[in-house]
Design a protein around this motif. Sequence first.
Motif, mmCIF file in Angstrom:
data_model
loop_
_atom_site.group_PDB
_atom_site.id
_atom_site.type_symbol
_atom_site.label_atom_id
_atom_site.label_comp_id
_atom_site.label_asym_id
_atom_site.label_seq_id
_atom_site.Cartn_x
_atom_site.Cartn_y
_atom_site.Cartn_z
ATOM 1 N N THR A 153 55.080 35.890 47.778
ATOM 2 C CA THR A 153 55.110 36.348 46.387
ATOM 3 C C THR A 153 53.855 35.984 45.602
ATOM 4 O OG1 THR A 153 56.393 34.368 45.800
ATOM 5 C CG2 THR A 153 57.628 36.365 46.289
ATOM 6 N N ALA A 154 53.098 34.996 46.081
ATOM 7 C CA ALA A 154 51.854 34.647 45.383
ATOM 8 C C ALA A 154 50.867 35.806 45.374
ATOM 9 C CB ALA A 154 51.216 33.429 46.046
ATOM 10 N N SER A 155 51.051 36.777 46.261
ATOM 11 C CA SER A 155 50.108 37.895 46.368
ATOM 12 C C SER A 155 50.474 39.076 45.477
ATOM 13 C CB SER A 155 50.036 38.372 47.828
ATOM 14 O OG SER A 155 49.573 37.337 48.669
ATOM 15 N N PHE A 156 51.590 38.982 44.756
ATOM 16 C CA PHE A 156 52.052 40.112 43.953
ATOM 17 C C PHE A 156 52.319 39.675 42.515
ATOM 18 C CE2 PHE A 156 53.125 41.081 48.326
ATOM 19 C CZ PHE A 156 52.780 42.416 48.456
ATOM 20 N N ILE A 200 49.119 23.770 38.124
ATOM 21 C CA ILE A 200 49.573 22.782 39.111
ATOM 22 C C ILE A 200 48.487 21.721 39.260
ATOM 23 C CG2 ILE A 200 50.164 22.376 41.539
ATOM 24 C CD1 ILE A 200 51.245 25.233 41.647
ATOM 25 N N VAL A 201 48.916 20.464 39.236
ATOM 26 C CA VAL A 201 48.020 19.342 39.529
ATOM 27 C C VAL A 201 48.506 18.716 40.831
ATOM 28 C CG1 VAL A 201 47.116 17.113 38.775
ATOM 29 C CG2 VAL A 201 47.547 18.919 37.089
ATOM 30 N N VAL A 252 53.615 27.983 49.153
ATOM 31 C CA VAL A 252 52.426 28.786 48.889
ATOM 32 C C VAL A 252 52.440 29.151 47.410
ATOM 33 C CG1 VAL A 252 51.194 30.919 49.415
ATOM 34 C CG2 VAL A 252 52.388 29.681 51.232
ATOM 35 N N VAL A 253 51.383 28.788 46.703
ATOM 36 C CA VAL A 253 51.348 28.971 45.259
ATOM 37 C C VAL A 253 50.078 29.720 44.851
ATOM 38 C CG1 VAL A 253 52.706 26.885 44.845
ATOM 39 C CG2 VAL A 253 50.213 26.725 44.905
ATOM 40 N N ALA A 254 50.127 30.321 43.670
ATOM 41 C CA ALA A 254 48.953 31.017 43.130
ATOM 42 C C ALA A 254 48.978 30.915 41.610
ATOM 43 C CB ALA A 254 48.941 32.475 43.575
ATOM 44 N N PRO A 255 48.842 29.702 41.075
ATOM 45 C CA PRO A 255 48.902 29.527 39.622
ATOM 46 C C PRO A 255 47.618 30.000 38.941
ATOM 47 C CG PRO A 255 48.331 27.460 40.654
ATOM 48 C CD PRO A 255 48.612 28.435 41.779
ATOM 49 N N ASP A 256 47.650 30.013 37.614
ATOM 50 C CA ASP A 256 46.431 30.339 36.864
ATOM 51 C C ASP A 256 45.396 29.229 37.027
ATOM 52 O OD1 ASP A 256 47.628 32.654 35.978
ATOM 53 O OD2 ASP A 256 48.293 31.802 34.084
ATOM 54 N N LEU A 257 45.855 27.972 37.136
ATOM 55 C CA LEU A 257 44.960 26.829 37.286
ATOM 56 C C LEU A 257 45.525 25.861 38.320
ATOM 57 C CD1 LEU A 257 42.577 24.996 36.428
ATOM 58 C CD2 LEU A 257 44.055 24.112 34.596
ATOM 59 N N TYR A 258 44.705 25.510 39.305
ATOM 60 C CA TYR A 258 45.101 24.547 40.330
ATOM 61 C C TYR A 258 44.089 23.410 40.319
ATOM 62 C CZ TYR A 258 46.817 22.724 44.800
ATOM 63 O OH TYR A 258 47.363 21.931 45.780
ATOM 64 N N VAL A 259 44.556 22.201 40.052
ATOM 65 C CA VAL A 259 43.702 21.030 40.001
ATOM 66 C C VAL A 259 43.988 20.166 41.224
ATOM 67 C CG1 VAL A 259 42.981 19.019 38.662
ATOM 68 C CG2 VAL A 259 43.747 21.099 37.479
ATOM 69 N N GLY A 272 47.752 27.449 51.338
ATOM 70 C CA GLY A 272 48.840 27.447 50.365
ATOM 71 C C GLY A 272 48.406 27.560 48.924
ATOM 72 N N MET A 273 47.079 27.508 48.638
ATOM 73 C CA MET A 273 46.667 27.518 47.237
ATOM 74 C C MET A 273 45.383 28.290 46.943
ATOM 75 S SD MET A 273 43.970 25.453 47.835
ATOM 76 C CE MET A 273 43.298 25.025 46.223
ATOM 77 N N LYS A 274 44.749 28.854 47.946
ATOM 78 C CA LYS A 274 43.430 29.462 47.712
ATOM 79 C C LYS A 274 43.492 30.751 46.907
ATOM 80 C CE LYS A 274 43.188 31.795 52.230
ATOM 81 N NZ LYS A 274 42.439 31.876 53.497
ATOM 82 N N ASP A 275 44.699 31.303 46.684
ATOM 83 C CA ASP A 275 44.827 32.491 45.848
ATOM 84 C C ASP A 275 44.970 32.140 44.371
ATOM 85 O OD1 ASP A 275 44.648 34.310 47.944
ATOM 86 O OD2 ASP A 275 46.796 34.229 48.360
ATOM 87 N N SER A 276 44.889 30.859 44.025
ATOM 88 C CA SER A 276 44.947 30.446 42.627
ATOM 89 C C SER A 276 43.792 31.088 41.860
ATOM 90 C CB SER A 276 44.856 28.919 42.516
ATOM 91 O OG SER A 276 45.875 28.295 43.283
#
Length: 318
Positions: A153-156, A200-201, A252-259, A272-276
């Motif tokens: 779902t991170a891709s849509f 996400i931090v 697997v996540v795709a937030p607006d901001l990943y710290v 799991g996070m490079k689509d952020s």
Amino acid sequence: MADTLPTLLLAEHDDVSLNPVTARALTAALALGAPVHVLVAGENARAAAEAAAKLDGVAEVLLADSPALAHRLAEPVAALAVALASGYGALVAPSTATGKSVMPRIAALLDAMQVSDVIAVVAPDIFDRPIYAGNAIQRVRATDATRVLTIRTASFAAAGEGNAAPIRALDAAAPTSGASFVSEEIAASARPDLSAARIIVSGGRALGSAENFHAIVEPLADALGAAVGASRAAVDAGYAPNDWQVGQTGKVVAPDLYVALGISGAIQHLAGMKDSKVIVAINKDEDAPIFQVADYGLVGDLFEIVPALQAEIAKAKA
């Protein structure tokens, strides 16, 4: 032909509300080009069904309400979906813990090939999915009469709201099975859900201890209104619980901001996070792989940088 039949989307919900991943999976289901029906299976789940009916693009909501479906065990949910399968060209679910439990069983009962972790719908029967921890994209064609798909779902993007789809009650008398619900322990948190958070931090092994993890990662997350994540190394070391793990074997996540704090960037974590949308990395190793995907990188001691960052955030809020 299967393409002329509607698509059945299995909703992810807690009987009261929909998990946001359902709206994202709906976008993928609509890309198949057929009407989409949403199956809400549970006990006293009318509220979740009403929420599903509001999603744009939903043609009909099927409400299966029964004590046998109270905990959405794979066996009764799969049996229900298989009983409905002849009327659908595709069965779709988010690639979550629930989806990964239910859909393989459905595929086996239908003797169909499951296409897992779909990240793009090329055609109604052609899909892209990541392999080798996301380092390659595989394009596959599903030739079964009923396609069985799980959606990354991170891709849509999430489908909007404003619809008023009809809700149809099903006879939800699920067959008995060898599995039964015993108990569950649900972690309660005031922070956003990791799989749907906008910010996400995450902390890694460089934090050194669970005490440091709580002292450094969590206050920054709270200051930003963020969810807390962790690398597998941090989880394995006992710094953070398993349900905070981000990566190929986590969420697997795709937030607006990943710290990313003290995370080197193993390929399993990057998967799991490079689509952020924006990635910020803080690490003392300037050659850490995380900097290859980061939009902003700070090389230095996180134990000095993070408190300074928190102070600036507090000053901005004052």
